[in-house]
Write an enzyme that holds these catalytic residues in place. Structure first.
Site, PDB file in Angstrom:
ATOM      1  N   ASP A 189      89.925  58.632 -94.726  1.00 16.00           N
ATOM      2  CA  ASP A 189      89.317  58.271 -93.449  1.00 16.00           C
ATOM      3  C   ASP A 189      90.251  57.307 -92.710  1.00 16.00           C
ATOM      4  OD1 ASP A 189      87.148  57.413 -91.477  1.00 16.00           O
ATOM      5  OD2 ASP A 189      86.008  58.731 -92.791  1.00 16.00           O
ATOM      6  N   HIS A 240      85.432  53.534 -88.917  1.00 15.25           N
ATOM      7  CA  HIS A 240      84.713  54.706 -89.412  1.00 15.25           C
ATOM      8  C   HIS A 240      84.710  54.782 -90.935  1.00 15.25           C
ATOM      9  CE1 HIS A 240      84.215  59.157 -89.935  1.00 15.25           C
ATOM     10  NE2 HIS A 240      83.455  59.054 -88.861  1.00 15.25           N
ATOM     11  N   SER A 428      79.482  62.815 -89.945  1.00 18.78           N
ATOM     12  CA  SER A 428      80.318  61.877 -90.702  1.00 18.78           C
ATOM     13  C   SER A 428      79.484  61.023 -91.631  1.00 18.78           C
ATOM     14  CB  SER A 428      81.078  60.947 -89.743  1.00 18.78           C
ATOM     15  OG  SER A 428      82.160  61.596 -89.150  1.00 18.78           O
TER      16      SER A 428
END
Ligand code: CA
Ligand code: CA
Length: 596
Positions: A189, A240, A428
């Site tokens: 990520d 994220h 996600s």
């Protein structure tokens, strides 16, 4: 503090029986079946019953009452609770001194009709056999083993009441079976802010695979530091990876923040998406996948902790050979790969890595909606998991406020260098829910491969979440999936030979079902060159295919991969170009202003 706002829920867990009690395979015989603890001799009826029971007990033990699955209740060994049809003051009946071959004795009355009795043999198997025998007694209104109740695992983490996605997948019941055990889960990520208090003790060494210094935002290229240098603005990385990793394995029962789904699992943080809105490229991502799986990557030290599971909560249009080959190589190492379906409310069949064969592709459900309005769909979806919906409000208040129906997880705030928690929505967020559940599944059964895991997830999924556009098998059920694999007999599959038509990996003896190049799916095998494939076959994307294989790779177009989602307050679709990203950045600023 949590921002991006509103509402919250959660029903308090109630005590439940401890599952997974194993029935003793043999009944111990202590040679006292006739000798009686009771001072009074048995009645005539009892004598007859004794004889019947002794005859019955001379053969196989009475039929076992409990199911032989992980849902088997735990009972107090050798104890029964008998309720008579007639109150004690009016009846002469007593519990026979021998039941199913076991000597009994009374312990105490629970009320005028009900008494607790003990068997001399204190095993759960004896309890069940005696229950089966007494159920046949016409004087008995009810008989049960003395069930054991234990408090369900319910984390004390401050924001656990906002983690509606845990009860939604029956996570607490899953924790009653397993809370995880050192399974290594790689999160490829934007990197991670490893100093977050809810990551203490949860991380293994990782790596930064971003080659481009500008996109890395850390003034250097590849190195052993997977720290995310972005901010929680969507124009940056939105932190994220920090959010995704927390969903999987944030530290729990530490009176702080949230609980990861598999908090006894370990995260291998791998950075491949940069600070420029989480942009990453296939050349970096492919190396990250190989490294995560323990494979060699040129000029990079070996990964000392190869992952059993890889989570990839990103994607974009355009398949590529380098990405497909890296995934095939990781699958060949036995790694289970989970991907997000994407957030554009479109068919995911041209979104990669979601559409790469062999990965477990996850769509998102909303807080109240079954398919979140943004979630991609289609044939490549395997299962659904909570990804949330910021337009929906959680039903229960938390800290005197209402909260949005997204997924809460770990966050870092660059503007004041603080660590906190944040609500995002997206596939996600749904993918790491599944990755965490798979971590629990491997914790109870380390012999599971990807085919067995996926088969169990699909078999136990809530089919009411299936949809016409394609939502796979529906919503995962963590407790049922763990129970499915916890009995030591994971799905064995159909054992079809090479070349057979198949619909899932489990169909094949090789456990590999892949597209055959325009003619559906066939059972195939891994290869690194044509010489490893049967005559008339070629080696394509790591597996043998009939003939010369596809002339081109699926959707061979470039390699830019854009991660999904962020703090989306207004958009129905994920960004696909500069303007949407700008809009997202403005939305993120709006979110920040609403920070509490
Ligand atoms: Ca770096
Ligand atoms: Ca915590």
């Amino acid at each position: 503090m949590i921002y991006c706002d509103e509402l919250q829920t959660h029903a308090a867990a109630e005590p439940d029986r401890k599952p997974n009690a194993k029935r003793a395979s043999e009944r111990l015989d202590f040679g006292m079946r006739i000798a009686c603890f009771r001072p009074k001799g048995p009645t005539l009826t009892t004598r007859i019953l004794i004889i019947i029971l002794l005859i019955a007990s001379s053969g196989a033990p009475a039929t076992a009452a409990p199911p032989s699955s992980a849902a088997t209740p735990e009972v107090a060994p050798g104890q029964l609770i008998v309720t008579w049809k007639v109150p004690k003051t009016l009846r002469v009946a007593t519990v026979p001194t021998v039941v199913a071959g076991y000597v009994t004795r009374p312990l105490r009355d629970l009320d005028s009709r009900t008494e607790l009795i003990a068997l001399h043999e204190k095993t759960q198997a004896a309890s069940w056999e005696a229950v089966a025998a007494l159920r046949a007694d016409p004087r008995v209104a009810d008989v049960q083993p003395n069930y054991v109740r234990r408090p369900m695992v319910r984390p004390n983490d401050t924001h656990f009441p906002l983690q509606w996605h845990i009860p939604r997948i029956h996570g607490e019941q899953a924790w009653d079976i397993s809370q995880g055990s050192q399974i290594k889960i790689a999160v490829i990520d934007t990197g991670i802010r490893g100093s977050h208090p809810d990551f203490q003790g949860q991380l293994l060494p990782g790596y930064d695979f971003i080659s481009n210094i500008t996109h890395a935002g850390d003034n250097d290229g590849r190195d052993a530091n997977p720290t995310d240098n972005g901010t929680n603005s969507s124009a940056s990385s939105a932190l994220h990876g920090t959010h995704v990793a927390g969903i999987i394995a944030a530290r729990s029962i530490n009176n702080k923040g949230i609980a990861g789904i598999c908090w006894n699992c370990k995260i291998v943080p791998i950075r491949a998406l940069g600070v420029d809105a989480g942009r990453g490229v296939d050349s970096d991502i492919a190396d990250a996948i190989r490294w995560a799986a323990g494979l060699n990557v040129q000029h990079v030290p070996p990964n000392p902790n190869p992952a059993q599971i890889i989570n990839m909560s990103f994607g974009g249009a355009g398949g590529s050979k380098v990405l497909t080959d890296a995934i095939a190589a990781a699958l060949r190492e036995g790694v289970i790969i989970v991907t997000a379906a994407g957030n554009k409310n479109i068919d995911a069949s041209n979104i990669y890595p979601a559409a790469v064969p062999g990965v477990i592709t996850v769509g998102a459900t909303g807080y109240k909606t079954k398919r979140a309005p943004y979630s991609n769909y289609g044939q490549v979806i395997d299962v659904m998991a909570p990804g949330g919906n910021l337009y929906e409000k959680q039903d229960v208040q938390h800290q005197g406020k209402t909260w949005q129906g997204g997924i809460i997880s770990t966050m870092y705030y660059a503007q004041d260098n603080s660590y906190d928690y944040h609500i995002y929505e997206g596939t996600s967020q749904a993918a790491p829910v599944v990755a965490g559940v798979i971590g629990l599944m491997l914790s109870v059964n380390s012999g599971l491969d990807s085919a067995a895991v996926l088969a169990a997830l699909k078999k136990t999924a809530d089919g009411s979440y299936q949809c016409a556009k394609g939502c796979g098998a529906g919503m995962i059920n963590a407790a049922a999936a763990l129970a499915e694999v916890n009995n030591g007999t994971p799905p064995t599959g159909n054992g079809l030979p090479y070349g057979s038509t198949c619909s899932q990996d489990l169909d094949c003896a090789s456990r590999i079902c892949r597209p055959a190049g325009g003619s559906g799916y066939i059972c195939t095998r891994y290869c690194s060159s044509k010489t490893e494939c049967p005559s008339g076959s070629s080696c394509h994307a790591g597996v043998c295919v009939p003939g010369s294989g596809p002339s081109t790779n699926p959707g061979s177009s470039g390699g830019t991969v854009i991660q999904g989602v962020g703090c989306r307050v207004g958009a129905e679709e994920a960004p696909s170009g500069p303007l949407p990203w700008l809009a997202l950045a403005l939305l993120a600023l709006a979110c920040r202003r609403r920070r509490r």
